[in-house]
Design a protein around this motif. Structure first.
Motif, PDB file in Angstrom:
ATOM      1  N   LEU A  31       0.924  -1.371   0.004  1.00  0.00           N
ATOM      2  CA  LEU A  31      -0.059  -0.226  -0.002  1.00  0.00           C
ATOM      3  C   LEU A  31       0.884   1.294   0.046  1.00  0.00           C
ATOM      4  O   LEU A  31       0.818   2.125  -0.728  1.00  0.00           O
ATOM      5  CB  LEU A  31      -0.989   0.023   1.119  1.00  0.00           C
ATOM      6  N   LEU A  32       1.955   1.279   0.866  1.00  0.00           N
ATOM      7  CA  LEU A  32       2.893   2.547   0.900  1.00  0.00           C
ATOM      8  C   LEU A  32       3.365   2.775  -0.509  1.00  0.00           C
ATOM      9  O   LEU A  32       3.513   3.805  -0.958  1.00  0.00           O
ATOM     10  CB  LEU A  32       3.933   2.033   1.888  1.00  0.00           C
ATOM     11  N   ILE A  33       4.125   1.665  -1.122  1.00  0.00           N
ATOM     12  CA  ILE A  33       4.669   1.597  -2.199  1.00  0.00           C
ATOM     13  C   ILE A  33       3.858   2.066  -3.470  1.00  0.00           C
ATOM     14  O   ILE A  33       4.077   3.013  -4.150  1.00  0.00           O
ATOM     15  CB  ILE A  33       5.360   0.401  -2.537  1.00  0.00           C
ATOM     16  N   ARG A  34       2.523   1.620  -3.261  1.00  0.00           N
ATOM     17  CA  ARG A  34       1.485   1.787  -4.390  1.00  0.00           C
ATOM     18  C   ARG A  34       1.141   3.524  -4.157  1.00  0.00           C
ATOM     19  O   ARG A  34       1.232   4.203  -5.358  1.00  0.00           O
ATOM     20  CB  ARG A  34       0.520   1.155  -3.915  1.00  0.00           C
ATOM     21  N   GLN A  35       1.272   3.982  -3.161  1.00  0.00           N
ATOM     22  CA  GLN A  35       0.721   5.226  -2.854  1.00  0.00           C
ATOM     23  C   GLN A  35       1.877   6.237  -3.098  1.00  0.00           C
ATOM     24  O   GLN A  35       1.811   7.565  -3.712  1.00  0.00           O
ATOM     25  CB  GLN A  35       0.574   5.827  -1.245  1.00  0.00           C
ATOM     26  N   LEU A  36       3.201   5.849  -3.063  1.00  0.00           N
ATOM     27  CA  LEU A  36       4.397   6.505  -3.520  1.00  0.00           C
ATOM     28  C   LEU A  36       4.604   6.530  -4.855  1.00  0.00           C
ATOM     29  O   LEU A  36       5.056   7.417  -5.589  1.00  0.00           O
ATOM     30  CB  LEU A  36       5.522   5.984  -2.878  1.00  0.00           C
ATOM     31  N   ARG A  37       4.186   5.346  -5.682  1.00  0.00           N
ATOM     32  CA  ARG A  37       4.346   5.075  -7.116  1.00  0.00           C
ATOM     33  C   ARG A  37       3.114   5.684  -7.956  1.00  0.00           C
ATOM     34  O   ARG A  37       3.278   5.887  -9.130  1.00  0.00           O
ATOM     35  CB  ARG A  37       4.973   3.927  -7.515  1.00  0.00           C
ATOM     36  N   ARG A  38       2.136   5.667  -7.280  1.00  0.00           N
ATOM     37  CA  ARG A  38       0.833   6.190  -8.038  1.00  0.00           C
ATOM     38  C   ARG A  38       0.691   5.104  -8.956  1.00  0.00           C
ATOM     39  O   ARG A  38       1.374   5.303 -10.227  1.00  0.00           O
ATOM     40  CB  ARG A  38       1.052   7.590  -8.268  1.00  0.00           C
ATOM     41  N   GLY A  39      -0.733   4.831  -9.141  1.00  0.00           N
ATOM     42  CA  GLY A  39      -0.863   4.226 -10.295  1.00  0.00           C
ATOM     43  C   GLY A  39      -1.033   2.635 -10.476  1.00  0.00           C
ATOM     44  O   GLY A  39      -1.757   1.862 -11.357  1.00  0.00           O
ATOM     45  N   ARG A  40      -0.112   2.234  -9.713  1.00  0.00           N
ATOM     46  CA  ARG A  40      -0.253   0.560  -9.719  1.00  0.00           C
ATOM     47  C   ARG A  40      -1.107   0.094  -8.570  1.00  0.00           C
ATOM     48  O   ARG A  40      -1.189   0.342  -7.403  1.00  0.00           O
ATOM     49  CB  ARG A  40       1.158   0.202  -9.415  1.00  0.00           C
ATOM     50  N   SER A  41      -2.382  -0.551  -9.164  1.00  0.00           N
ATOM     51  CA  SER A  41      -3.354  -0.852  -8.097  1.00  0.00           C
ATOM     52  C   SER A  41      -3.495  -2.478  -8.057  1.00  0.00           C
ATOM     53  O   SER A  41      -4.437  -2.862  -7.344  1.00  0.00           O
ATOM     54  CB  SER A  41      -4.711  -0.309  -8.548  1.00  0.00           C
ATOM     55  N   HIS A  42      -2.814  -3.187  -8.775  1.00  0.00           N
ATOM     56  CA  HIS A  42      -3.019  -4.601  -8.933  1.00  0.00           C
ATOM     57  C   HIS A  42      -2.127  -5.236  -7.692  1.00  0.00           C
ATOM     58  O   HIS A  42      -1.302  -4.538  -7.511  1.00  0.00           O
ATOM     59  CB  HIS A  42      -2.773  -5.260 -10.351  1.00  0.00           C
ATOM     60  N   LYS A  43      -2.352  -6.454  -7.290  1.00  0.00           N
ATOM     61  CA  LYS A  43      -1.768  -7.074  -6.472  1.00  0.00           C
ATOM     62  C   LYS A  43      -0.563  -7.547  -6.984  1.00  0.00           C
ATOM     63  O   LYS A  43      -0.571  -8.047  -8.023  1.00  0.00           O
ATOM     64  CB  LYS A  43      -2.686  -8.142  -5.710  1.00  0.00           C
TER      65      LYS A  43
END
Length: 93
Positions: A31-43
């Motif tokens: 979740l943290l990395i996704r928030q930082l990288r923006r746009g990657r929502s898949h598992k």
């Protein structure tokens, strides 16, 4: 399990992390990395999350080194009695 084995585990002071705790921590990292990288929502796999986390930490480390180097250059080029240099030094202390 023998009481001797139990005692050795307890006395070693090693705490074991359960699988569900690891899964929870990996989810939080993802979740943290996704928030930082923006746009990657898949598992993605846990190994991929850990790899991205390590890459992010490395990039932060490089950024800190770069900023530290730039600050050192700034302080070296600034007059020692300069008020601005004194403020920077006081902030670093």
């Amino acid at each position: 399990m023998s009481s001797r084995g139990l005692r050795s585990r307890q006395s070693s002071g090693v705490s074991r992390i359960r699988d569900d705790q690891i899964t929870d921590l990996v989810s939080k990292l993802q979740l943290l990395i996704r928030q930082l990288r923006r746009g990657r929502s898949h598992k993605v796999s846990a190994s991929k999350v850990l790899q991205e986390t390590c890459n992010y930490i490395r990039s932060l480390h490089r950024e800190v080194e770069d900023l530290s180097h730039r600050l050192s250059e700034l302080l070296a080029s600034t007059d020692i009695d300069n008020d601005q240099a004194a403020i920077i030094r006081s902030l670093l202390m």
